[in-house]
Design a protein around this motif. Structure first.
Motif, PDB file in Angstrom:
ATOM      1  N   GLU A  13       0.824  -1.193   0.000  1.00  0.00           N
ATOM      2  CA  GLU A  13       0.000   0.000   0.000  1.00  0.00           C
ATOM      3  C   GLU A  13       0.863   1.248   0.000  1.00  0.00           C
ATOM      4  O   GLU A  13       2.047   1.211   0.356  1.00  0.00           O
ATOM      5  CB  GLU A  13      -0.925   0.024   1.226  1.00  0.00           C
ATOM      6  N   SER A  14       0.269   2.355  -0.407  1.00  0.00           N
ATOM      7  CA  SER A  14       0.904   3.657  -0.324  1.00  0.00           C
ATOM      8  C   SER A  14       0.323   4.403   0.870  1.00  0.00           C
ATOM      9  O   SER A  14      -0.817   4.165   1.268  1.00  0.00           O
ATOM     10  CB  SER A  14       0.661   4.462  -1.605  1.00  0.00           C
ATOM     11  N   PHE A  15       1.122   5.309   1.418  1.00  0.00           N
ATOM     12  CA  PHE A  15       0.645   6.071   2.570  1.00  0.00           C
ATOM     13  C   PHE A  15       1.209   7.480   2.522  1.00  0.00           C
ATOM     14  O   PHE A  15       2.229   7.745   1.877  1.00  0.00           O
ATOM     15  CB  PHE A  15       1.047   5.399   3.886  1.00  0.00           C
ATOM     16  N   TYR A  16       0.526   8.395   3.172  1.00  0.00           N
ATOM     17  CA  TYR A  16       1.085   9.716   3.426  1.00  0.00           C
ATOM     18  C   TYR A  16       0.544  10.235   4.745  1.00  0.00           C
ATOM     19  O   TYR A  16      -0.470   9.773   5.247  1.00  0.00           O
ATOM     20  CB  TYR A  16       0.802  10.692   2.275  1.00  0.00           C
ATOM     21  N   GLN A  17       1.262  11.224   5.294  1.00  0.00           N
ATOM     22  CA  GLN A  17       0.952  11.715   6.630  1.00  0.00           C
ATOM     23  C   GLN A  17       1.419  13.159   6.733  1.00  0.00           C
ATOM     24  O   GLN A  17       2.549  13.493   6.347  1.00  0.00           O
ATOM     25  CB  GLN A  17       1.674  10.838   7.666  1.00  0.00           C
ATOM     26  N   ARG A  44      -2.367   8.635   9.419  1.00  0.00           N
ATOM     27  CA  ARG A  44      -1.892   8.218   8.098  1.00  0.00           C
ATOM     28  C   ARG A  44      -3.064   7.935   7.181  1.00  0.00           C
ATOM     29  O   ARG A  44      -4.055   7.331   7.578  1.00  0.00           O
ATOM     30  CB  ARG A  44      -1.028   6.955   8.217  1.00  0.00           C
ATOM     31  N   ASP A  45      -2.926   8.355   5.930  1.00  0.00           N
ATOM     32  CA  ASP A  45      -3.869   7.985   4.874  1.00  0.00           C
ATOM     33  C   ASP A  45      -3.245   6.868   4.061  1.00  0.00           C
ATOM     34  O   ASP A  45      -2.097   6.982   3.606  1.00  0.00           O
ATOM     35  CB  ASP A  45      -4.177   9.185   3.980  1.00  0.00           C
ATOM     36  N   ASN A  46      -3.977   5.783   3.881  1.00  0.00           N
ATOM     37  CA  ASN A  46      -3.447   4.604   3.195  1.00  0.00           C
ATOM     38  C   ASN A  46      -4.298   4.249   1.988  1.00  0.00           C
ATOM     39  O   ASN A  46      -5.509   4.418   1.991  1.00  0.00           O
ATOM     40  CB  ASN A  46      -3.420   3.404   4.150  1.00  0.00           C
ATOM     41  N   THR A  51      -4.499   0.766  -0.360  1.00  0.00           N
ATOM     42  CA  THR A  51      -4.031  -0.592  -0.635  1.00  0.00           C
ATOM     43  C   THR A  51      -4.152  -0.879  -2.119  1.00  0.00           C
ATOM     44  O   THR A  51      -5.230  -0.737  -2.716  1.00  0.00           O
ATOM     45  CB  THR A  51      -4.839  -1.626   0.169  1.00  0.00           C
TER      46      THR A  51
END
Length: 718
Positions: free
Chosen positions: A672-676, A692-694, A696
């Protein structure tokens, strides 16, 4: 004559134009303003199809202003800084860093040769390393080699990516264009000393366009980087290419970590340049871009491994009621934080060091201590404990420590205390011979796993099986072998026999394989005398246990041992676009091993088994830090099964029997990708990281199931 005169004038103009473009030319005291756009993508690449995965784009925009303050025959000295800096995710949720009138930290000076190379950086020692990284990344895009159109040159560049050669080609349209290319094979050195060209695939292109007056009109740098293997040697390790049966989509099991980026600078003259004012340096220090990248990578890793929300991360990890393997990624991050901030470790973990009577808490606590390589915590809360269960778990954790000579008197003293305590425990039978035996092996730190010796028995049977779980780059191999050998003197006093069972698990991650666990049990008789009598265990290549079978009394016995152990781990830093990117990969082992035996000399029989239930947990990610924005790509999950070989020899019945079963526990893997975002009350102060925003992109799971691999009884006969 007039015609000839015109031709001469035109030729002189052309010669002047070519001469002006044979080197860079700036006006001292004039501001040159550029619009900066930097993009970094953290994602994955399928090693089979070479197809990239989606991912989040971290974007930085800014206004770079530079001014030549000094000129000599061959060099310009520039001062530069950046204003109006904004970060965003996929060009949305734009967040400014400071106000429009505030610069990005202190001014930076740099020397650039009129022929293009940037030789020296002069920076303020008190500048933020994260601000400095961004400014150095932007300056690097301006580095080039001025060659005339149609010519090519190979140069050596010293930049934040590393020390490497690059090929520069000149071409002419309306302006002189200088294009350069280089790959990983062109590097002689990376800022990260643990990185070498065999670990990555790197492709980079750059282009600098020079105005006819000699100043840079635009600059662009493009990069793509793939972590191809994590083998510590210079040669790539081989990996199995088999896949899991009945798997419809093995994409994530063949996934490589990747990052790509683009950095562009576009000349944009503006009347507002006068509002950008530079400051006088207070404590300047000179260095190359490469040296600055080496210096800041310590802070980059520390920041990557430091969590402002560490207390909540610890609480959620210990309160989770499921299997420990499900929170391995959190435990790894806690360990990284503690490794970066060792002085706070005891305070952070104090609520849980008081709950050592709980097995799960104890297991997770010592995993963190082992992964963080925190020797003071291991000694204080483990090796000097009076509780045998705590002591046993602490001894298993001690196998993760490799002592090295230290210039610090405190570290040397701690190392000596560690060695002396293990020596004490190896001769202390208070908690039983098993604990003493583990302490002995921890003290000697043996590397070799003993091979089981089998005599040549004229009647023998054996069975071997390899079960492969995973794909090409993420896999676990479970190997089992059983042997039973006898002579033909059934039901006789000198009935010779030997029974042995062994099982091992090998973990593969990004081209690197290492045996995670090997367990065995063997018993035999030869002419009435004990031939073999041994239980062994090896974890991550280090022997943990080697003991005689405790009880030979015709009764059934079991001996369990278990815990979660960190295995191999790497962290690499590679500069991409405007900032460094962290690549990290960790493989861990959750082991619950059990030996069973019933040995009865009266009936000339032995019934033995070994059952090492092993879960290989993987935690890999790429990570980008744009001051107020964290973004990355993660591949996490576990592969686990247990293959239990059981065999028996019954001399009075003239029988040999094998029973080999495979039991798969539920497994799941996903990427998955994530950003914060970091939310600050005042510019970049008094900040806290948000949730965090994820997203998948791929997931896979395998339900539990039991399989009988082999079940057969043989009659001993000529």
């Amino acid at each position: 004559m007039k015609y000839s005169y015109s031709i001469v004038v035109m030729m002189m103009v052309m010669m002047g134009l070519c001469a002006a473009q044979s080197q860079l030319s700036y006006t001292v005291g004039q501001n040159y303003e550029y619009q900066v756009n930097g993009v970094v993508l953290n994602n994955g690449v399928d090693s089979v199809t070479s197809a990239p995965t989606p991912g989040y784009h971290s974007v930085l925009t800014s206004t770079l202003v530079m001014q030549p303050v000094q000129e000599d025959e061959n060099t310009y000295l520039f001062v530069m800084n950046m204003w109006n800096t904004v970060v965003s995710i996929d060009e949305s949720e734009a967040t400014p860093i400071g106000s429009s009138s505030s610069s990005l930290g202190y001014d930076v000076y740099f020397n650039q040769s009129k022929s293009g190379p940037i030789n020296e950086i002069i920076y303020e020692t008190d500048d933020s390393p994260y601000y400095l990284n961004v400014k150095i990344g932007a300056i690097n895009a301006l580095q080039t080699a001025v060659v005339s159109a149609g010519n090519m040159i190979t140069i050596t560049e010293n930049d934040p990516i590393g020390i490497h050669t690059a090929t520069v080609v000149g071409s002419m349209q309306s302006s002189l264009s200088l294009s350069k290319t280089f790959t990983q094979v062109d590097f002689s050195q990376f800022p990260d000393p643990t990185l070498n060209p065999s670990n990555i695939a790197l492709a980079a292109t750059g282009q600098v366009t020079v105005h006819p007056d000699g100043y840079v009109l635009s600059a662009e740098l493009n990069q793509s980087i793939i972590l191809t293997n994590i083998s510590p040697s210079s040669a790539s390790a081989s990996a199995s290419t088999a896949g899991v049966a009945d798997m419809n989509n093995a994409t994530g099991l063949n996934m490589l970590l990747a990052a790509g980026g683009q950095l562009t600078l576009t000349y944009s003259p503006s009347t507002s340049s006068s509002s950008f004012t530079f400051q006088q340096a207070v404590a300047p220090k000179k260095a190359t871009m490469f040296e600055i990248a080496v210096m800041t990578q310590t802070q980059t890793l520390a920041r990557a491994h430091t969590h402002d929300d560490i207390s909540s991360l610890i609480d959620s990890s210990f309160s989770f009621e499921g299997e420990t393997v499900k929170v391995i990624s959190k435990l790894n991050r806690i360990a990284s934080h503690i490794q970066a901030n060792p002085d706070s470790a005891d305070i952070l973990l104090s609520p849980y060091t008081q709950q050592m009577d709980d097995e799960t808490t104890r297991d997770r606590l010592f995993y963190i201590i082992a992964a963080a390589k925190n020797l003071p915590l291991l000694l204080k809360h483990g090796l000097f404990s009076d509780d045998c269960s705590t002591l046993s778990r602490a001894l298993l954790a001690s196998f993760s420590f490799d002592l090295h000579p230290s210039s610090s008197s405190e570290s040397s003293s701690m190392n000596e205390l560690f060695v002396s305590r293990l020596a004490e425990l190896s001769s202390d039978l208070t908690c039983g011979p098993q604990i003493a035996n583990i302490a002995l092996h921890a003290s000697s730190n043996l590397e070799q796993f003993p091979r089981i010796k089998n005599n040549d028995f004229p009647y023998n049977k054996s069975y071997e099986k390899d079960v492969h779980l995973g794909g090409k780059l993420l896999a676990a191999d479970f190997d089992v072998s059983v042997f039973a050998g006898t002579n033909f003197n059934c039901n006789q006093t000198y009935f010779n026999y030997e029974a042995s069972a062994s099982s091992s698990v090998t973990a593969t991650l990004f081209g690197y394989s290492q045996q995670a666990v090997a367990a065995s049990i063997v018993y035999g008789k030869d002419n009435g005398q004990t031939l073999s009598d041994e239980i062994t265990l090896s974890v991550w290549g280090k022997q943990v246990y080697d003991l005689q079978i405790p009880s030979l009394d015709c009764q059934s016995h079991t001996y369990p041992i278990g815990g979660v152990s960190p295995g191999f781990t790497i962290s690499h830093i590679v500069w991409v676009s405007v900032i460094p990117v962290v690549f990290s990969a960790t493989a861990s082992l959750d082991l619950q091993a059990e030996w069973g035996w019933s040995v009865c000399d009266a009936t000339l029989s032995a019934d033995i088994y070994v059952s090492p239930q092993a879960t290989i947990a993987v935690d890999t990610y790429t990570y980008t830090d744009l001051i107020l924005l964290r973004a990355g790509f993660e591949l996490q999950g576990s592969l686990n099964t247990v293959i239990t070989p059981e065999l028996y020899i019954h001399g009075t019945q003239c029988q040999i029997g094998f029973d080999v079963t495979e039991q798969n526990q539920p497994m799941d893997i996903s990427f998955e990708s994530f950003y914060q975002w970091k939310h600050c009350k005042v510019i970049i102060f008094d900040c806290v990281w948000g949730t965090r925003d994820n997203q998948t992109w791929w997931s896979w799971s395998l339900p539990s199931n039991d399989v009988v691999l082999f079940d057969e009884t043989f009659q001993i006969a000529h």
